[in-house]
Design a protein around this motif. Structure first.
Motif, PDB file in Angstrom:
ATOM      1  N   ASP A  51     -21.162 -27.781   4.429  1.00  0.00           N
ATOM      2  CA  ASP A  51     -21.554 -26.378   4.561  1.00  0.00           C
ATOM      3  C   ASP A  51     -22.253 -26.109   5.889  1.00  0.00           C
ATOM      4  N   LEU A  52     -22.727 -27.173   6.573  1.00  0.00           N
ATOM      5  CA  LEU A  52     -23.367 -27.032   7.881  1.00  0.00           C
ATOM      6  C   LEU A  52     -22.363 -27.134   9.017  1.00  0.00           C
ATOM      7  N   SER A  53     -21.118 -27.438   8.723  1.00  0.00           N
ATOM      8  CA  SER A  53     -20.103 -27.683   9.748  1.00  0.00           C
ATOM      9  C   SER A  53     -19.302 -26.418  10.037  1.00  0.00           C
ATOM     10  N   PRO A  54     -18.707 -26.349  11.229  1.00  0.00           N
ATOM     11  CA  PRO A  54     -17.861 -25.192  11.548  1.00  0.00           C
ATOM     12  C   PRO A  54     -16.562 -25.230  10.749  1.00  0.00           C
ATOM     13  N   THR A  55     -15.961 -24.053  10.591  1.00  0.00           N
ATOM     14  CA  THR A  55     -14.671 -23.949   9.923  1.00  0.00           C
ATOM     15  C   THR A  55     -13.675 -23.284  10.855  1.00  0.00           C
ATOM     16  N   ALA A  56     -12.422 -23.679  10.724  1.00  0.00           N
ATOM     17  CA  ALA A  56     -11.362 -23.100  11.545  1.00  0.00           C
ATOM     18  C   ALA A  56     -10.172 -22.769  10.647  1.00  0.00           C
ATOM     19  N   LYS A  57      -9.645 -21.551  10.819  1.00  0.00           N
ATOM     20  CA  LYS A  57      -8.492 -21.093  10.047  1.00  0.00           C
ATOM     21  C   LYS A  57      -7.463 -20.483  10.974  1.00  0.00           C
ATOM     22  N   ILE A  58      -6.215 -20.583  10.570  1.00  0.00           N
ATOM     23  CA  ILE A  58      -5.139 -19.935  11.303  1.00  0.00           C
ATOM     24  C   ILE A  58      -4.288 -19.166  10.301  1.00  0.00           C
ATOM     25  N   SER A  59      -3.847 -17.978  10.723  1.00  0.00           N
ATOM     26  CA  SER A  59      -3.064 -17.150   9.814  1.00  0.00           C
ATOM     27  C   SER A  59      -1.966 -16.434  10.578  1.00  0.00           C
ATOM     28  N   LEU A  60      -0.889 -16.154   9.891  1.00  0.00           N
ATOM     29  CA  LEU A  60       0.223 -15.378  10.427  1.00  0.00           C
ATOM     30  C   LEU A  60       0.533 -14.279   9.427  1.00  0.00           C
ATOM     31  N   GLU A  61       0.490 -13.010   9.905  1.00  0.00           N
ATOM     32  CA  GLU A  61       0.705 -11.874   9.011  1.00  0.00           C
ATOM     33  C   GLU A  61       1.782 -10.962   9.587  1.00  0.00           C
ATOM     34  N   ARG A  62       2.730 -10.596   8.773  1.00  0.00           N
ATOM     35  CA  ARG A  62       3.767  -9.624   9.145  1.00  0.00           C
ATOM     36  C   ARG A  62       3.623  -8.403   8.258  1.00  0.00           C
ATOM     37  N   THR A  63       3.591  -7.200   8.937  1.00  0.00           N
ATOM     38  CA  THR A  63       3.386  -5.947   8.222  1.00  0.00           C
ATOM     39  C   THR A  63       4.537  -4.997   8.496  1.00  0.00           C
ATOM     40  N   TYR A  64       5.045  -4.374   7.448  1.00  0.00           N
ATOM     41  CA  TYR A  64       6.090  -3.347   7.547  1.00  0.00           C
ATOM     42  C   TYR A  64       5.477  -2.028   7.086  1.00  0.00           C
ATOM     43  N   THR A  65       5.583  -0.992   7.947  1.00  0.00           N
ATOM     44  CA  THR A  65       5.019   0.314   7.608  1.00  0.00           C
ATOM     45  C   THR A  65       6.100   1.370   7.724  1.00  0.00           C
ATOM     46  N   ASP A  66       6.200   2.238   6.736  1.00  0.00           N
ATOM     47  CA  ASP A  66       7.177   3.331   6.724  1.00  0.00           C
ATOM     48  C   ASP A  66       6.430   4.656   6.765  1.00  0.00           C
ATOM     49  N   ASP A  67       6.948   5.610   7.620  1.00  0.00           N
ATOM     50  CA  ASP A  67       6.301   6.916   7.791  1.00  0.00           C
ATOM     51  C   ASP A  67       4.877   6.718   8.272  1.00  0.00           C
ATOM     52  N   LEU A  68       4.769   6.017   9.418  1.00  0.00           N
ATOM     53  CA  LEU A  68       3.467   5.616   9.919  1.00  0.00           C
ATOM     54  C   LEU A  68       2.566   6.812  10.224  1.00  0.00           C
ATOM     55  N   SER A  69       3.122   7.825  10.902  1.00  0.00           N
ATOM     56  CA  SER A  69       2.324   9.002  11.277  1.00  0.00           C
ATOM     57  C   SER A  69       3.271  10.160  11.523  1.00  0.00           C
ATOM     58  N   ALA A  70       2.692  11.230  11.948  1.00  0.00           N
ATOM     59  CA  ALA A  70       3.533  12.397  12.254  1.00  0.00           C
ATOM     60  C   ALA A  70       4.429  12.121  13.446  1.00  0.00           C
ATOM     61  N   THR A  71       4.037  11.141  14.251  1.00  0.00           N
ATOM     62  CA  THR A  71       4.809  10.853  15.476  1.00  0.00           C
ATOM     63  C   THR A  71       5.775   9.691  15.288  1.00  0.00           C
ATOM     64  N   LYS A 131       0.840  -1.200   0.000  1.00  0.00           N
ATOM     65  CA  LYS A 131       0.000   0.000   0.000  1.00  0.00           C
ATOM     66  C   LYS A 131       0.874   1.249   0.000  1.00  0.00           C
ATOM     67  N   LYS A 132       0.363   2.295  -0.605  1.00  0.00           N
ATOM     68  CA  LYS A 132       1.039   3.581  -0.628  1.00  0.00           C
ATOM     69  C   LYS A 132       0.002   4.674  -0.425  1.00  0.00           C
ATOM     70  N   ASN A 133       0.135   5.473   0.674  1.00  0.00           N
ATOM     71  CA  ASN A 133      -0.806   6.537   0.996  1.00  0.00           C
ATOM     72  C   ASN A 133      -0.108   7.891   0.959  1.00  0.00           C
ATOM     73  N   PHE A 134      -0.684   8.850   0.279  1.00  0.00           N
ATOM     74  CA  PHE A 134      -0.211  10.232   0.285  1.00  0.00           C
ATOM     75  C   PHE A 134      -1.216  11.046   1.097  1.00  0.00           C
ATOM     76  N   GLU A 135      -0.766  11.564   2.244  1.00  0.00           N
ATOM     77  CA  GLU A 135      -1.663  12.243   3.180  1.00  0.00           C
ATOM     78  C   GLU A 135      -1.275  13.707   3.296  1.00  0.00           C
ATOM     79  N   GLU A 136      -2.193  14.611   2.956  1.00  0.00           N
ATOM     80  CA  GLU A 136      -1.935  16.046   3.027  1.00  0.00           C
ATOM     81  C   GLU A 136      -2.995  16.696   3.907  1.00  0.00           C
ATOM     82  N   THR A 137      -2.563  17.328   5.026  1.00  0.00           N
ATOM     83  CA  THR A 137      -3.478  17.967   5.973  1.00  0.00           C
ATOM     84  C   THR A 137      -3.448  19.467   5.760  1.00  0.00           C
ATOM     85  N   ASN A 138      -4.595  20.071   5.540  1.00  0.00           N
ATOM     86  CA  ASN A 138      -4.653  21.519   5.297  1.00  0.00           C
ATOM     87  C   ASN A 138      -4.657  22.338   6.593  1.00  0.00           C
ATOM     88  N   GLU A 139      -5.345  21.864   7.623  1.00  0.00           N
ATOM     89  CA  GLU A 139      -5.460  22.659   8.859  1.00  0.00           C
ATOM     90  C   GLU A 139      -5.786  21.745  10.011  1.00  0.00           C
TER      91      GLU A 139
END
Length: 432
Positions: free
Chosen positions: A271-291, A67-75
């Motif tokens: 389709d009447l039975s329960p389902t179970a899933k497991i997932s592992l996600e790693r996220t890298y974020t650059d310039d997360l916020s002003a802080t 993902k790529k976000n361009f964020e511009e705050t006016n006031e």
């Protein structure tokens, strides 16, 4: 002159030595070039991809996201109404997620099993299509041979009756026969010429049928007639029935479709039975916020879900597939009955065609002797009339045509037995 033109036309347009191929060569040509068979073989490739798709559903899923976000705050103002400092951010993030389904009521596994059955079903349908096309090819091959045989027989008849007419014309001038005798002779000649022209037209139709099913015919060769199948046929009815239980594509198709209907019920119940899933996600974020500048985050997530639908859609789906299973069971039983009937009928036809062929062979021999004797008596003036000669010759011509048709019918009956038991395919005919 008319007869001469007819013969020249036949020789130029329908040369008797114009085509050559053994039956096996014609079947090989059909196997290689017939468009219906080529299309059916494509289905095997499609079904293999269906299996690959079903297999992939059993494996973990790896997802890459950017993902790529361009964020511009006016006031920005504080709660007190004062202006706050503005800091724009240019955020980019990338993530990788690995997910695996642990439980789904065996739905994915059953889908995979069904896709493998689908491949077997496609193979059985290919054999079914081969049997249909090969029998049509044999009918076209023998039909063209029969058309040429009838042409030869009718040509011979025209020649004999032409000589008969010339002989009777001379006998009339000497007063040995009456004008009505000559008229009978002339009438028979005209009828023979009409049948000869009809035989020519049959060749056109038979050749078109040959080329439509088998393919082009080489101009320098001729078809080779055979009387017996070029492969082994069952020795008796009992053996034929036994082979058909294992090889009949119609029976195999019905059995596989019933098996698929059983799996459809399992899939619907999953389709009447329960389902179970497991997932592992790693996220890298650059310039997360002003802080914050960068962030690296790992998320391990387990999800369990159990579907409930108002209105009973899933239960109705199970009921629908149970009804379909019952229908396929009935179709399987019907296929088993039809298989027994088909094998018995084809075997009975084979036996009767063999007996009929032997009877016609005897008929031809007797007609040849009778015609030769009556013609000799007529020419020597021993009391035989023109009608006797024409009648005996007509009987002989009909007997020869019956023999050619009986020989073809006997050969076709043998291959129809092979089709009924499921052996009229490229493997058994050794065409690959």
């Amino acid at each position: 002159m008319k007869k001469f033109l007819i013969i020249i036309f036949c020789v130029v347009v329908f040369p008797l030595s114009a085509f050559s191929a053994t039956l096996k060569e014609a079947l090989k040509q059909t196997f290689d070039n017939n468009l219906e068979l080529q299309a059916e073989r494509k289905n095997l490739e499609i079904q293999q991809e269906v299996i690959n798709m079903s297999r992939s559903d059993l494996l973990p899923t790896l997802t890459l996201t950017g993902k790529k976000n361009f964020e511009e705050t006016n006031e920005i103002t504080t709660q007190a109404g004062a202006d706050a400092s503005v800091t724009d951010v240019d955020t980019s993030s990338a993530s990788i997620k690995l997910e695996q389904t642990l439980l789904d009521g065996s739905g994915r596994k059953t889908e995979y099993e069904k896709s493998k059955l689908g491949l077997n079903l496609t193979e059985a349908k290919l054999i079914q299509k081969e049997q249909e096309i090969f029998l049509r090819a044999i009918e076209a091959y023998t039909g063209l041979i029969l058309a040429y045989e009838k042409l030869n027989i009718n040509e011979e008849n025209v020649n004999l009756l032409q000589r008969q007419f010339e002989l009777d014309n001379a006998r009339l001038s000497r007063g040995q026969i009456t004008a009505s005798d000559l008229a009978q002779s002339q009438s028979s000649l005209a009828g023979a010429q009409a049948r000869y022209i009809e035989a020519q037209n049959n060749i056109v139709t038979s050749r078109l049928n040959y080329e439509n099913v088998i393919g082009a015919i080489a101009e320098e060769d001729k078809l080779k007639k055979i009387y017996n199948a070029q492969v082994t046929i069952p020795k008796n009815l009992s053996e034929a029935k036994k082979i058909s239980l294992e090889k009949s594509p119609e029976l195999i198709i019905a059995e596989i479709e019933y098996g698929q209907s059983e799996l459809d019920v399992k899939i619907a119940r999953s389709d009447l039975s329960p389902t179970a899933k497991i997932s592992l996600e790693r996220t890298y974020t650059d310039d997360l916020s002003a802080t914050y500048d960068e962030r690296e985050k790992d998320v391990l997530q387990a999800t369990v879900s159990w579907p409930f639908q108002f209105g009973g859609k899933n239960k109705s789906n199970v009921s629908k597939n149970l009804q379909a299973k019952g229908m396929k069971r009935l179709l399987l039983e019907n296929a088993q009955k039809n298989n027994t009937q088909s094998v018995t009928s084809s075997w009975s036809t084979l036996q009767s065609s063999r007996s009929f062929l032997q009877a016609v062979q005897s008929q031809v021999k007797a007609s040849e002797v009778a015609t030769e004797g009556i013609s000799f008596e007529y020419e020597s003036g021993s009391g035989r009339s023109t009608f006797d000669v024409l009648q005996s010759r007509s009987n002989l011509i009909n007997a020869k045509i019956n023999l050619a048709e009986a020989e073809r019918s006997y050969l076709l009956a043998q291959y129809r037995v092979l089709k009924s038991v499921g052996l009229l395919n490229s493997d058994y005919l050794n065409l690959k």
